[in-house]
Design a protein around this motif. Structure first.
Motif, mmCIF file in Angstrom:
data_model
loop_
_atom_site.group_PDB
_atom_site.id
_atom_site.type_symbol
_atom_site.label_atom_id
_atom_site.label_comp_id
_atom_site.label_asym_id
_atom_site.label_seq_id
_atom_site.Cartn_x
_atom_site.Cartn_y
_atom_site.Cartn_z
ATOM 1 N N ASN A 1 -7.774 -15.010 -4.732
ATOM 2 C CA ASN A 1 -7.894 -13.558 -4.567
ATOM 3 C C ASN A 1 -7.569 -13.105 -3.143
ATOM 4 N N ASN A 2 -6.441 -13.586 -2.645
ATOM 5 C CA ASN A 2 -5.997 -13.192 -1.309
ATOM 6 C C ASN A 2 -5.638 -11.708 -1.301
ATOM 7 N N LYS A 3 -6.247 -10.955 -0.385
ATOM 8 C CA LYS A 3 -6.015 -9.518 -0.332
ATOM 9 C C LYS A 3 -4.724 -9.209 0.419
ATOM 10 N N VAL A 4 -3.806 -8.473 -0.222
ATOM 11 C CA VAL A 4 -2.528 -8.119 0.402
ATOM 12 C C VAL A 4 -2.297 -6.613 0.279
ATOM 13 N N LYS A 5 -1.498 -6.072 1.192
ATOM 14 C CA LYS A 5 -1.183 -4.655 1.181
ATOM 15 C C LYS A 5 -0.189 -4.322 0.070
ATOM 16 N N VAL A 6 -0.345 -3.148 -0.491
ATOM 17 C CA VAL A 6 0.622 -2.619 -1.463
ATOM 18 C C VAL A 6 1.568 -1.700 -0.698
ATOM 19 N N ILE A 7 2.869 -1.901 -0.896
ATOM 20 C CA ILE A 7 3.850 -1.088 -0.174
ATOM 21 C C ILE A 7 5.002 -0.689 -1.109
ATOM 22 N N TRP A 8 5.779 0.308 -0.656
ATOM 23 C CA TRP A 8 7.046 0.609 -1.307
ATOM 24 C C TRP A 8 8.132 -0.195 -0.615
ATOM 25 N N GLU A 9 9.012 -0.788 -1.388
ATOM 26 C CA GLU A 9 10.193 -1.426 -0.816
ATOM 27 C C GLU A 9 11.401 -0.510 -1.003
ATOM 28 N N LYS A 10 11.555 0.023 -2.194
ATOM 29 C CA LYS A 10 12.620 0.987 -2.456
ATOM 30 C C LYS A 10 12.133 2.362 -2.012
ATOM 31 N N PRO A 11 12.955 3.138 -1.271
ATOM 32 C CA PRO A 11 12.533 4.467 -0.819
ATOM 33 C C PRO A 11 11.943 5.295 -1.959
ATOM 34 N N PHE A 12 10.802 5.941 -1.693
ATOM 35 C CA PHE A 12 10.091 6.668 -2.741
ATOM 36 C C PHE A 12 10.896 7.858 -3.253
ATOM 37 N N LEU B 1 -0.300 1.357 0.747
ATOM 38 C CA LEU B 1 -0.836 2.096 -0.402
ATOM 39 C C LEU B 1 -2.137 1.477 -0.891
ATOM 40 N N GLY B 2 -2.860 0.817 0.002
ATOM 41 C CA GLY B 2 -4.083 0.147 -0.409
ATOM 42 C C GLY B 2 -3.884 -1.349 -0.517
ATOM 43 N N PHE B 3 -4.731 -1.998 -1.328
ATOM 44 C CA PHE B 3 -4.720 -3.457 -1.407
ATOM 45 C C PHE B 3 -4.916 -3.936 -2.836
ATOM 46 N N VAL B 4 -4.322 -5.102 -3.135
ATOM 47 C CA VAL B 4 -4.591 -5.815 -4.385
ATOM 48 C C VAL B 4 -4.875 -7.276 -4.038
ATOM 49 N N GLU C 1 -8.952 -3.402 -5.506
ATOM 50 C CA GLU C 1 -9.450 -4.327 -6.518
ATOM 51 C C GLU C 1 -10.803 -4.884 -6.100
ATOM 52 N N LEU C 2 -11.638 -5.136 -7.096
ATOM 53 C CA LEU C 2 -12.967 -5.697 -6.873
ATOM 54 C C LEU C 2 -13.201 -6.834 -7.856
ATOM 55 N N THR D 1 2.294 -11.520 1.825
ATOM 56 C CA THR D 1 1.648 -10.573 2.735
ATOM 57 C C THR D 1 1.594 -9.175 2.147
ATOM 58 N N HIS D 2 2.325 -8.949 1.055
ATOM 59 C CA HIS D 2 2.324 -7.635 0.446
ATOM 60 C C HIS D 2 2.709 -7.721 -1.026
ATOM 61 N N LYS D 3 2.463 -6.651 -1.746
ATOM 62 C CA LYS D 3 2.854 -6.515 -3.137
ATOM 63 C C LYS D 3 3.601 -5.198 -3.300
ATOM 64 N N GLU D 4 4.766 -5.253 -3.925
ATOM 65 C CA GLU D 4 5.576 -4.049 -4.091
ATOM 66 C C GLU D 4 5.020 -3.156 -5.198
ATOM 67 N N PHE D 5 5.001 -1.852 -4.942
ATOM 68 C CA PHE D 5 4.689 -0.869 -5.971
ATOM 69 C C PHE D 5 5.949 -0.067 -6.265
ATOM 70 N N LYS D 6 6.344 -0.056 -7.515
ATOM 71 C CA LYS D 6 7.512 0.725 -7.901
ATOM 72 C C LYS D 6 7.223 1.471 -9.194
ATOM 73 N N LEU D 7 7.806 2.649 -9.301
ATOM 74 C CA LEU D 7 7.621 3.464 -10.483
ATOM 75 C C LEU D 7 8.401 2.886 -11.659
ATOM 76 N N ILE D 8 7.780 2.897 -12.830
ATOM 77 C CA ILE D 8 8.395 2.361 -14.043
ATOM 78 C C ILE D 8 8.957 3.520 -14.861
ATOM 79 N N ASP D 9 10.150 3.325 -15.425
ATOM 80 C CA ASP D 9 10.769 4.383 -16.231
ATOM 81 C C ASP D 9 9.834 4.809 -17.363
ATOM 82 N N PRO D 10 9.702 6.117 -17.582
ATOM 83 C CA PRO D 10 8.831 6.616 -18.665
ATOM 84 C C PRO D 10 9.377 6.249 -20.032
ATOM 85 N N GLU D 11 8.489 6.219 -21.022
ATOM 86 C CA GLU D 11 8.882 5.820 -22.370
ATOM 87 C C GLU D 11 9.554 6.948 -23.143
#
Length: 337
Positions: free
Chosen positions: A64-75, A55-58, A107-108, A22-32
């Protein structure tokens, strides 16, 4: 043959389970890379988005099931983790404040390929005592292409945010204006005080081709208008030096004011525009199309969430708020039934 069947079954099952999410997690990745001499060691944020539920959809799975993008870990935690990963021990003790005004993934799918879009509007402030000064801002739409763009798209979103923060860790060129925390929370209202559209109580009659003209209350044309029996607009015509009177398509217009009453224009016609407190809204139908060019255009005009609707290939009725900065349509809520 049996082994092939098992492989196909496993692949289908994995894709089916993926499609049930039902959703996809968005998390920040450590910089290089790390930044030497950072002036800042702490960061907080303000969520100024109209819709804070996602945060939108992917699209996931072979269907190609459309699901919401969310934060799971506090931003807040993610931002400080990124800051810790970006800096070394000799960092200063300055504090940053990130104001997130818009963020969206979309996504399209087209034939055998996909396109992913990431849109963000944000401002970064440096704290001074109990006040803040603006350091930098970002307002950008980015795109990725591929067979399956979800991972690429989420990485792009992460990189855009971390790069924006990292690029300003040594920035000491602050604006002169001091903002209180409440000023930042109420920034939309603060900005609208300088816009004629939001300050006037009398709207100038005429046809407006662009938001800029409507915002500044400078009509482009004085048209001739014919109404139907139910008082809806049958057509709008303007005077052409060569052709005489010619009809104007509503899709080529931004707004229309008749007898001091504003209407917003979409492909499907003209809709009454209302003001509540300090924002404008209307209820109307949105043009939908599967054409990639049209969707990209929609993403620029309606915002990325509008591009998602445009990709659905169906006419949708929405409660829509006007973006006071660029006149884009913020699709707040779909109205069904």
């Amino acid at each position: 043959m049996k082994n092939l069947f098992v492989i196909l079954l496993v692949l289908f099952s994995a894709s089916y389970l993926k499609a049930q999410r039902t959703h996809k997690e968005f998390k920040l990745i450590d910089p290089e890379q790390k930044i030497e001499g950072s002036l800042y060691s702490k960061i907080d944020w303000i969520d100024s988005r109209v819709d804070t539920t996602n945060l939108g959809f992917v699209q996931l799975g072979m269907f190609n099931n459309k699901v919401k993008v969310i934060w799971e870990k506090p931003f807040t935690n993610q931002l400080n983790d990124i800051l810790d990963s970006s800096t070394v021990d000799n960092s200063g003790n300055g504090e940053l404040l990130l104001q997130l005004r818009k963020i969206s993934f979309a996504e399209l799918t087209k034939a055998t390929s996909e396109k992913g879009y990431f849109y963000i509007r944000a401002i970064l402030y440096a704290k001074e005592g109990n006040s803040y000064r603006k350091l930098a801002s970002i307002d950008s739409l980015s795109q990725v292409k591929g067979m399956d763009v979800t991972k690429k798209l989420l990485r792009l979103g992460s990189k855009t945010i971390t790069d924006f923060i990292q690029d300003n860790l040594k920035n000491d060129k602050k604006e002169e204006i001091l903002y209180s925390y409440n000023d930042i929370v109420e920034l939309d209202s603060y900005e609208k005080k300088d816009l004629k559209l939001y300050c006037t109580k009398e709207y100038k009659d005429g046809l407006y081709y662009t938001y800029a003209a409507f915002r500044d209350q400078m009509p482009d044309e004085q048209p001739t208008i014919k109404r139907r029996k139910d008082n809806s607009i049958a057509w709008v015509k303007i005077e052409d030096e060569i052709k005489g009177q010619v009809k104007v398509k509503s899709k080529d217009v931004y707004a229309l004011v008749i007898d001091g009453k504003p209407l917003i224009a979409t492909r499907y016609g003209y809709y009454p525009l209302y003001k509540s407190k300090d924002y404008f809204y209307f209820v109307g139908d949105i043009q939908s199309t599967a054409n990639v060019g049209d969707v990209v255009g929609a993403s620029m005009f309606f915002g990325v969430l509008g591009a998602i609707i445009a990709a659905e290939s169906s006419r949708s009725n929405y409660f829509i708020v006007i973006d006071h900065i660029n006149g884009g349509f913020v699709l707040y809520k779909e109205l069904k039934g």
